[in-house]
Every structure is written in structure tokens, then in C-alpha cells.
Write a protein that holds these residues in place. Structure first.
Motif, short mmCIF file in Angstrom:
data_model
loop_
_atom_site.label_atom_id
_atom_site.label_comp_id
_atom_site.label_asym_id
_atom_site.label_seq_id
_atom_site.Cartn_x
_atom_site.Cartn_y
_atom_site.Cartn_z
N TYR A 10 7.93 -4.05 0.35
CA TYR A 10 10.00 -4.72 0.75
C TYR A 10 9.73 -5.47 -0.66
N PHE A 11 10.84 -6.34 -0.32
CA PHE A 11 11.15 -7.61 -1.65
C PHE A 11 11.23 -8.82 -1.68
N ASN A 12 10.79 -9.07 -2.30
CA ASN A 12 10.74 -11.01 -2.24
C ASN A 12 12.09 -11.59 -2.16
N ASP A 13 10.83 -13.13 -2.15
CA ASP A 13 12.41 -14.14 -2.33
C ASP A 13 13.11 -13.79 -3.88
N LYS A 14 12.50 -13.42 -4.59
CA LYS A 14 12.68 -12.95 -5.87
C LYS A 14 14.03 -11.88 -5.96
N LYS A 15 13.77 -11.23 -5.23
CA LYS A 15 13.63 -9.76 -5.51
C LYS A 15 12.66 -9.01 -6.46
N GLU A 16 11.77 -9.22 -6.24
CA GLU A 16 10.81 -8.69 -6.08
C GLU A 16 10.15 -7.13 -5.79
N LYS A 17 10.16 -6.13 -6.06
CA LYS A 17 9.67 -5.19 -4.80
C LYS A 17 7.73 -5.63 -5.02
N VAL A 18 7.38 -5.36 -3.75
CA VAL A 18 6.35 -5.77 -3.13
C VAL A 18 5.43 -5.01 -2.90
N GLU A 19 4.29 -3.76 -2.86
CA GLU A 19 3.41 -2.82 -2.03
C GLU A 19 2.73 -3.78 -1.06
N GLN A 20 3.03 -2.81 -0.91
CA GLN A 20 1.63 -2.72 0.51
C GLN A 20 0.46 -2.50 0.90
N THR A 21 -0.36 -2.09 1.17
CA THR A 21 -1.76 -1.46 1.67
C THR A 21 -2.04 -1.36 2.40
N GLU A 22 -2.09 -1.13 4.14
CA GLU A 22 -2.91 -0.94 4.84
C GLU A 22 -4.12 0.07 4.74
N TRP A 23 -5.09 -0.14 5.64
CA TRP A 23 -6.06 0.92 6.21
C TRP A 23 -6.43 1.31 7.18
N HIS A 24 -7.15 2.37 7.99
CA HIS A 24 -7.04 2.50 8.97
C HIS A 24 -7.75 3.07 9.44
N ARG A 25 -8.99 3.39 10.39
CA ARG A 25 -9.75 3.40 10.53
C ARG A 25 -9.42 4.84 11.54
N VAL A 26 -9.73 6.41 11.18
CA VAL A 26 -9.69 6.96 12.24
C VAL A 26 -10.93 8.04 12.20
N SER A 27 -11.07 9.10 13.75
CA SER A 27 -12.13 9.49 13.83
C SER A 27 -11.89 11.02 14.55
N ALA A 28 -12.59 11.48 14.90
CA ALA A 28 -11.97 13.09 15.02
C ALA A 28 -13.58 13.91 15.81
N TRP A 29 -13.37 14.71 17.21
CA TRP A 29 -14.22 15.17 17.70
C TRP A 29 -13.77 16.85 17.80
#
Length: 106
Positions: free
Chosen positions: A36-55
Motif C-alpha cells: 500500500y502507499f502511506n501518507d507520504k506516497k511511499e510504497k510499503v510492502e507487508q508480508t503475512e504468514w499463514h500456517r497450512v496443513s495437508a493430509w
């Protein structure tokens, strides 16, 4: 509405594979990125981590073909569980139980 989640991301660590009641279960984490772009028009990258399981068969495919850094697409359902840690604190886990797995990239 159905409980359905779709993610495309990169695997964060080598898969952890165990036998539970005679069935294989594989657990991985997937990183997804957004920006997203903050108030200063700078691009900010955000990483989300997801736990995944499979059987079962899907766990076997993960064990054989998935490595850290590989790009994957998963489809499954969101689940929540809780447990008490060794200090008696209640901990919560949210994870995706995979129904479908697609191996992407090289």
C-alpha cells in the motif's frame, strides 16, 4: 457462504511431515505479500504468514516436491484451535486445511 480460502505464496520453511493415527500430515508456512502507499506516497510492502496443513496424498506430494522458497497455490478451509502451553497460557492457532495444492514456478 462456504469456508473457503485461496492463497498463492512462497513456502517459508522445509515441510514438517508426521504420522498421526497412521495418516501423513504435512505442515508448512506460506508468505503472501501485499503493498500500500502511506501518507507520504511511499510504497510499503507487508508480508503475512499463514500456517497450512495437508493430509494423506496431498501431504505426500508436499513431502516429495515442496521445498523452502517454492511458490505454491493452496485452496482449503480456515480452521481455529487452541491449547495450553507449558506455562498454562491459552494459545490459539489459525491454519488452512488444504483441499487442493498447485505447484508453481520452478
Amino acid at each position: 457462504m462456504k469456508n473457503r480460502v485461496q492463497l498463492i505464496g512462497h513456502v517459508g520453511q522445509e515441510p514438517e511431515v508426521k504420522l498421526v493415527n497412521g495418516k501423513k500430515v504435512a505442515t508448512i508456512t506460506i508468505a503472501t505479500n501485499d503493498f500500500y502507499f502511506n501518507d507520504k506516497k511511499e510504497k510499503v510492502e507487508q508480508t503475512e504468514w499463514h500456517r497450512v496443513s495437508a493430509w494423506g496424498k496431498t501431504a505426500e506430494i508436499i513431502e516429495k516436491y515442496v521445498i523452502k522458497g517454492k511458490e505454491v497455490a493452496v485452496e482449503g478451509k480456515l480452521t481455529h484451535k487452541s491449547y495450553e502451553d507449558k506455562d498454562g497460557n491459552k494459545r490459539y492457532i489459525t491454519e488452512i486445511h488444504v483441499n487442493e495444492l498447485l505447484l508453481l514456478g520452478k
